[in-house]
Each structure stands twice: as C-alpha cells, then as structure tokens.
Design an enzyme around this catalytic site. Structure first.
Site, PDB file in Angstrom:
ATOM      1  N   LYS A  85      -6.039  -8.048  -8.268  1.00 49.54           N
ATOM      2  CA  LYS A  85      -5.330  -8.067  -9.546  1.00 49.54           C
ATOM      3  C   LYS A  85      -4.543  -9.359  -9.683  1.00 49.54           C
ATOM      4  O   LYS A  85      -3.977  -9.861  -8.712  1.00 49.54           O
ATOM      5  CB  LYS A  85      -4.386  -6.863  -9.638  1.00 49.54           C
ATOM      6  CG  LYS A  85      -5.115  -5.528  -9.807  1.00 49.54           C
ATOM      7  CD  LYS A  85      -4.135  -4.407 -10.036  1.00 49.54           C
ATOM      8  CE  LYS A  85      -4.851  -3.093 -10.314  1.00 49.54           C
ATOM      9  NZ  LYS A  85      -3.901  -1.975 -10.558  1.00 49.54           N
ATOM     10  N   HIS A  98     -12.086   4.871  -5.688  1.00 52.92           N
ATOM     11  CA  HIS A  98     -10.636   4.813  -5.478  1.00 52.92           C
ATOM     12  C   HIS A  98     -10.201   5.873  -4.466  1.00 52.92           C
ATOM     13  O   HIS A  98      -9.206   5.698  -3.758  1.00 52.92           O
ATOM     14  CB  HIS A  98      -9.901   5.000  -6.803  1.00 52.92           C
ATOM     15  CG  HIS A  98      -8.637   4.210  -6.880  1.00 52.92           C
ATOM     16  ND1 HIS A  98      -8.614   2.837  -6.954  1.00 52.92           N
ATOM     17  CD2 HIS A  98      -7.339   4.594  -6.876  1.00 52.92           C
ATOM     18  CE1 HIS A  98      -7.366   2.404  -6.994  1.00 52.92           C
ATOM     19  NE2 HIS A  98      -6.573   3.451  -6.947  1.00 52.92           N
ATOM     20  N   ARG A 139     -10.498   4.355  -1.206  1.00 55.74           N
ATOM     21  CA  ARG A 139      -9.349   3.450  -0.999  1.00 55.74           C
ATOM     22  C   ARG A 139      -8.139   4.246  -0.526  1.00 55.74           C
ATOM     23  O   ARG A 139      -7.457   3.848   0.427  1.00 55.74           O
ATOM     24  CB  ARG A 139      -9.052   2.736  -2.317  1.00 55.74           C
ATOM     25  CG  ARG A 139      -7.863   1.792  -2.319  1.00 55.74           C
ATOM     26  CD  ARG A 139      -7.847   1.039  -3.649  1.00 55.74           C
ATOM     27  NE  ARG A 139      -6.584   0.387  -3.944  1.00 55.74           N
ATOM     28  CZ  ARG A 139      -6.231  -0.820  -3.495  1.00 55.74           C
ATOM     29  NH1 ARG A 139      -7.046  -1.482  -2.707  1.00 55.74           N
ATOM     30  NH2 ARG A 139      -5.067  -1.362  -3.848  1.00 55.74           N
ATOM     31  N   HIS A 162      -1.351  -4.571  -2.640  1.00 56.22           N
ATOM     32  CA  HIS A 162      -0.302  -4.072  -3.524  1.00 56.22           C
ATOM     33  C   HIS A 162       0.781  -5.127  -3.693  1.00 56.22           C
ATOM     34  O   HIS A 162       1.246  -5.715  -2.716  1.00 56.22           O
ATOM     35  CB  HIS A 162       0.342  -2.808  -2.936  1.00 56.22           C
ATOM     36  CG  HIS A 162      -0.513  -1.592  -3.059  1.00 56.22           C
ATOM     37  ND1 HIS A 162      -0.373  -0.488  -2.239  1.00 56.22           N
ATOM     38  CD2 HIS A 162      -1.528  -1.291  -3.908  1.00 56.22           C
ATOM     39  CE1 HIS A 162      -1.252   0.429  -2.577  1.00 56.22           C
ATOM     40  NE2 HIS A 162      -1.963  -0.033  -3.583  1.00 56.22           N
ATOM     41  N   TYR A 183       1.571   6.669   0.249  1.00 57.41           N
ATOM     42  CA  TYR A 183       0.697   7.135   1.322  1.00 57.41           C
ATOM     43  C   TYR A 183       1.472   7.725   2.487  1.00 57.41           C
ATOM     44  O   TYR A 183       0.931   8.514   3.259  1.00 57.41           O
ATOM     45  CB  TYR A 183      -0.210   5.995   1.797  1.00 57.41           C
ATOM     46  CG  TYR A 183      -1.149   5.544   0.714  1.00 57.41           C
ATOM     47  CD1 TYR A 183      -2.220   6.351   0.330  1.00 57.41           C
ATOM     48  CD2 TYR A 183      -0.946   4.350   0.037  1.00 57.41           C
ATOM     49  CE1 TYR A 183      -3.067   5.963  -0.692  1.00 57.41           C
ATOM     50  CE2 TYR A 183      -1.790   3.958  -0.981  1.00 57.41           C
ATOM     51  CZ  TYR A 183      -2.847   4.774  -1.339  1.00 57.41           C
ATOM     52  OH  TYR A 183      -3.682   4.397  -2.363  1.00 57.41           O
TER      53      TYR A 183
END
Length: 303
Positions: free
Chosen positions: A178, A249, A252, A275, A284
């Site tokens: 990103k 995802h 992931r 991130h 997580y």
C-alpha cells in the site's frame, strides 16, 4: 454510482482525481474507492441544494452518513467514508476551493473490529496436501497457497510480483504494498520447493507472448488477476471437509497468527505484513490469546 452530478461537483472531483493519481500516486483501487465515496456525497449534497463542494458544512456531512446508515452501511464502511471526506474537505481548503473545512469536526463512527478467522496448522497441512500438483495449474495453485501462507502478502502484492522479485537463493520475495511501499518478505523451504516446481515446469507450460515478467500466470498465459487467485484459494480450501471457507486475506491472517503463536515479536510481524501502524498488527495478539484460552478450557482439569 448511476446518478449524474452537476457540473461544479464533476469538475472539482475531476481535479481531485488528478491530485490522487499524480500528486499522491495512489493505486487505481484507492482512487476508485475515494471517488465512489465522494460521488455518493455529491449526489446527497445536491439533493440538499449544495451545488458546489465549497458549500459543504458539517450538517450536510452528518446527514450523508446518516442516510448511509439507514440504508444498512456497516460501521467500517461509515468510518472509511468519514476518512475519505475529511481528506477531501481538507484538500478543498488547502487549494483555495473552500473557505472552511467542513470535515474537520466530523467524527468517525467507531469501527467494530472482529477477530479475523485463521486456519489451524492442521487445516493448512490438509489443504496443501490435498492439492493435486500434477499439472501446470496444480503446480501454480500449490505455489500460490504456499507463498500466501509463508509470506502473508496481500493478494494484490502477489499478483503484482514479477520473476525478478523472487530471490531464490536467499528465499525472499520483494513486493509493492500500500502506498507503493516496497518491502522484502522471507519464505520457507516448502514455499521454495513449490515455487521451484512452478517456475521450472508449470510456468513454462503456460507462458505466452502476453506473460511478460509476471511471476504467476492465468490459464491463458497472462498475468494472473486477484479474482482468479481468490477463486483458487476458495476452491482449494473447499476441497477439504471441515476447513473454513477463507480467501487470500484469510491466509494472511493465518500467517500472522501462526507467526505470533510460534514466538515472533509484534514488530517483526508488522514488518512482514507491511502494516503502517503497530496497532493494526496488535489485533493478532487477541487472536492468539483467544486460542490460548480455548486450549486452556479444553485441556486444564480445573478450567
């Protein structure tokens, strides 16, 4: 959105699109998401007789979000659209297109963060063992599953990878994440073996003039697209009874969960996943804590 918007709104959104593409260098997906949200706002604003973005006020923005909520928009959607409009109204003021920043005081609805679903290590083993890797498509699908699970990369990062992004000697994959941020992620021996089979036998059988440098190819030889990868993951997971139906995802999430369960520190997982904020990675820790509690309840005699 099918409804037309007036000339002034259309002109300003066209200028904003240029800003997103040329100045902020956002991905096509991000630009499309911003413009979709803002066209929705434009339609609502014009119903309130606000023909120019400069006439937006806090009341109009709240009215727009309220209308979305009554139509069933999720809190995550409302939070995203609040962010999109705040960025837009700040740009209006910064570029002299409006005198007041209507979005400055707009609060985002607090998004309810559900714990991501993750496969167990046994689930992963069963899914990978069940892939009939005896033809080019099978070798490709196995390599895709292994790489997604080994690296935790996003589906767009996987499909955008080229042959020279793979360092087979060091066992690392370079991806563009990103915000066009590049990072390098490691992968293990099983993924290396699956990639080797795909690159030496599977890819040469599918390659065409349209393949270019793409790491993974579709059945017709072009660069594989995210939709096809999602279909691959769903199909391979659905082939094993009792395994949750997750997409890329989900793999992931699974990779991140298993890294933390194996003792990896949060900062390392943040870097692997790409991130921007450690807070995003911290969800997580809740997943692993939930698993620990579940294991305790099942196994401790005084639980």
């Amino acid at each position: 959105m099918s409804e037309d918007i007036g000339e002034r709104w259309s002109a300003v959104l066209g200028e904003y699109e240029h800003h997103l593409r040329r100045e902020r260098d956002l991905s096509e997906h991000s630009v499309r998401a911003y413009l979709t949200d803002l066209r929705s706002l434009a339609v609502h604003a014009e119903r309130l007789t606000i023909a120019d973005p400069a006439g937006l006020d806090l009341r109009a923005l709240r009215s727009w979000l309220a209308s979305l909520k009554t139509r069933g928009a999720a809190r995550t959607t409302l939070a995203r659209r609040s962010t999109a409009v705040r960025v837009f109204t700040a740009w209006l003021v910064r570029t002299g297109r409006a005198e007041q920043d209507a979005g400055a005081l707009l609060a985002s609805p607090k998004a309810h963060r559900e714990l991501p679903v993750a496969l167990s290590q046994q689930d992963i083993r069963e899914v990978i063992d069940a892939v009939p890797a005896d033809d080019p498509v099978g070798w490709r699908d196995l390599a895709i599953l292994e790489v997604l699970y080994a690296t935790g990369v996003r589906v767009g990062e996987l499909t955008g990878a080229d042959l020279d992004d793979v360092d087979r000697e060091r066992r690392v994959l370079r991806v563009l994440g990103k915000g066009r941020k590049e990072r390098t992620v490691p992968y293990g021996v099983p993924a290396a073996e699956a990639l080797e089979r795909w690159l030496s036998q599977g890819r040469p059988a599918l390659v065409t003039a349209a393949s270019g440098p793409a790491l993974f190819l579709g059945a017709r030889g072009g660069r594989i697209d995210p939709r096809t990868v999602r279909q691959v993951v769903h199909r391979r997971l659905n082939a094993v009874e009792g395994v949750p139906d997750l997409g890329p995802h989900g793999l992931r999430h699974t990779a991140a969960t298993h890294l933390l369960e194996g003792g990896a520190d949060l900062r390392s997982v943040q870097e692997i996943l790409g991130h921007a904020s450690l807070g995003t990675t911290q969800i997580y820790t809740h997943v692993t804590n939930e698993r620990l509690r579940a294991a305790y309840r099942q196994s401790h005699p005084r639980a």
